[in-house]
Design an enzyme around this catalytic site. Sequence first.
Site, PDB file in Angstrom:
ATOM      1  N   ASP A 201      84.700 106.357  -0.333  1.00 21.93           N
ATOM      2  CA  ASP A 201      84.917 104.941  -0.024  1.00 21.93           C
ATOM      3  C   ASP A 201      85.894 104.333  -1.034  1.00 21.93           C
ATOM      4  OD1 ASP A 201      83.812 102.617   1.571  1.00 21.93           O
ATOM      5  OD2 ASP A 201      83.364 101.895  -0.437  1.00 21.93           O
ATOM      6  N   GLU A 275      89.168 107.523   1.853  1.00 28.14           N
ATOM      7  CA  GLU A 275      89.552 106.240   2.456  1.00 28.14           C
ATOM      8  C   GLU A 275      90.461 105.584   1.428  1.00 28.14           C
ATOM      9  OE1 GLU A 275      87.995 101.843   3.821  1.00 28.14           O
ATOM     10  OE2 GLU A 275      87.323 102.770   1.987  1.00 28.14           O
TER      11      GLU A 275
HETATM   12  C1  GLC Z   1      85.027 100.436   2.560  1.00 27.80           C
HETATM   13  C2  GLC Z   1      83.977 100.494   3.643  1.00 27.80           C
HETATM   14  C3  GLC Z   1      83.566  99.091   3.995  1.00 27.80           C
HETATM   15  C4  GLC Z   1      82.997  98.426   2.777  1.00 27.80           C
HETATM   16  C5  GLC Z   1      83.973  98.485   1.606  1.00 27.80           C
HETATM   17  C6  GLC Z   1      83.303  98.137   0.320  1.00 27.80           C
HETATM   18  O1  GLC Z   1      86.211  99.890   2.975  1.00 27.80           O
HETATM   19  O2  GLC Z   1      84.471 101.211   4.735  1.00 27.80           O
HETATM   20  O3  GLC Z   1      82.644  99.054   5.039  1.00 27.80           O
HETATM   21  O4  GLC Z   1      82.705  97.076   3.043  1.00 27.80           O
HETATM   22  O5  GLC Z   1      84.496  99.784   1.453  1.00 27.80           O
HETATM   23  O6  GLC Z   1      82.428  99.156  -0.065  1.00 27.80           O
END
Ligand code: GLC
Length: 534
Positions: A201, A275
């Site tokens: 994440d 991500e």
């Molecule tokens: C990422 C997740 C999202 C979350 C953010 C903070 O982007 O996909 O859902 O709110 O991180 O952890």
Amino acid sequence: MKSELWWRDAAIYQVYPRSFRDSNGDGEGDLQGVIEKLPYLQELGIDAIWLSPFYKSPNKDGGYDVSDPRDVDPRFGTVLDAKALIDEAHRLGIKFIADIVPNHFSADHIWFKAALASPQGSHERSRFHFREGKPDGTPPNNWNSIFGGPAWTQVEDGQWYLHLFDSSQPDLNWENPEVMADFEKTLRFWLDLGVDGFRIDVAHGCAKEEILVDLPDPAGLTNALRLDYLDMSKEVRAGYLSNIPFFDREGVHEIYREWRKILDSYSGDRMSVAEAWVYPSSRGARYVRQDELHQIFNFDFLMIEWDAQVMADAIKKTLAELKEVGAPATWVLCNHDSSRVVSRLGSAEKGRALAMLTHSLPGGIYIYQGEELGLPNADLPDSARQDPAFFRSGGKDKGRDMCRVPIPWEAASENYGYSTGKPWLPQPTDWQRYAADAQKGDPAGSLELYRKSLALRHSHPALGGEGEITWIDSAPGTLHFTREPGLEVLVNATPAPVEIKVSGKEILLTSSGEPELNDGVLIIPADTTVWLQR
Ligand code: GLC
């Protein structure tokens, strides 16, 4: 040819467990619910599941606010349930990817509680980013939270802590070696339990620079970071996003080089996927160098226009950028943070055609739960919304609840067979036709299309894998390429039927409508993708 390593061309299905299937009637999905639905996923033909967080959490940001990363939240079950889920998935030939959230902990984590109870300058505080405010009483700098409002919150003794997201998600200080050591423990905990990989994440966020320096235009940056901010021109957006002191800093790569060593020390080809929102996208390749992470989400198709040229350019760019470092591409149409693809493109046909296009490309695909059912965004009353992005923006940003509404499994059952209790988000009353059981066996439906295309990805020698694609010139508004051996892919992204000369002799699969193939000429309906066999 298929890839030798499973993850390089896998079809990975994202489960947002809270909204998948509730086995105990409390209105929230759980791990036993996921176990119940594994046979459905096996039949769908996916290779792996990625589960969004199911760890201990006060659930202020859908579980992405983790208060104990080595325990399961009671709402979801227990560590034993997680083990049972991993084992059952493996028994059915499905790999299991867990989510890991290194940028921040929940404010309920024992470290943050200890930091609040400890004096300024203590080592407990140094695990987070605590700073003095400015002399005029305002926060240490002018950064905004991604969810809106300032990125700093003041504590009782006057200091401020940094949170790039909600105030309940204090950012960790990765310069403190205790943070690295703790995450190593977490990785090993889940690897020992049998997970096959991690989705990381906000992988671009862990390292911060110039923490006390103000940004020239924080409001502009906040807008540029919004997924739905489509009014800003690409150039202006790129200007804002190209050099952000809290994103995509060199320091993040040191973390992943260490993590890679841990993953490699386990048997069974464990993997990781980042991500990482980076600008320009070519910087993404830095995350998947041979000694770092394995995959990076390519988010081009999460936002792409339904325009043949734009799509062809995105495909060529992605394949070229990743080839340089030897990493496979990934293709993502939706996830738990973004509009569902059919709503974004404005039609079920376009959504299906885009899915079939990406399923035909080299590399891996990610499918978000309900995407295979052709689910649209749900209309929700503001009173039902739960996303912190909605509250922190004062309601300006409607947030992400629209794509997190629980899955309709059975058309005729209470709450569509998701739960016997009141679902945590209301399901639309007219979703019967999207239910998995209503679509089963319907050749014109989205579910059967996904099943067939995933089955062909396994059985057809030209699909999956990482082989080259060969582009063929075609009429404006269309895409035409081949993958060897023997597959021809055509997309008509225009609103009218188009005639295209082809060499394929047999129609293998069509996203919708009824194409005609006569003497080497294909009449392809509007907004349709066709796979032909030569
Ligand atoms: C990422 C997740 C999202 C979350 C953010 C903070 O982007 O996909 O859902 O709110 O991180 O952890």
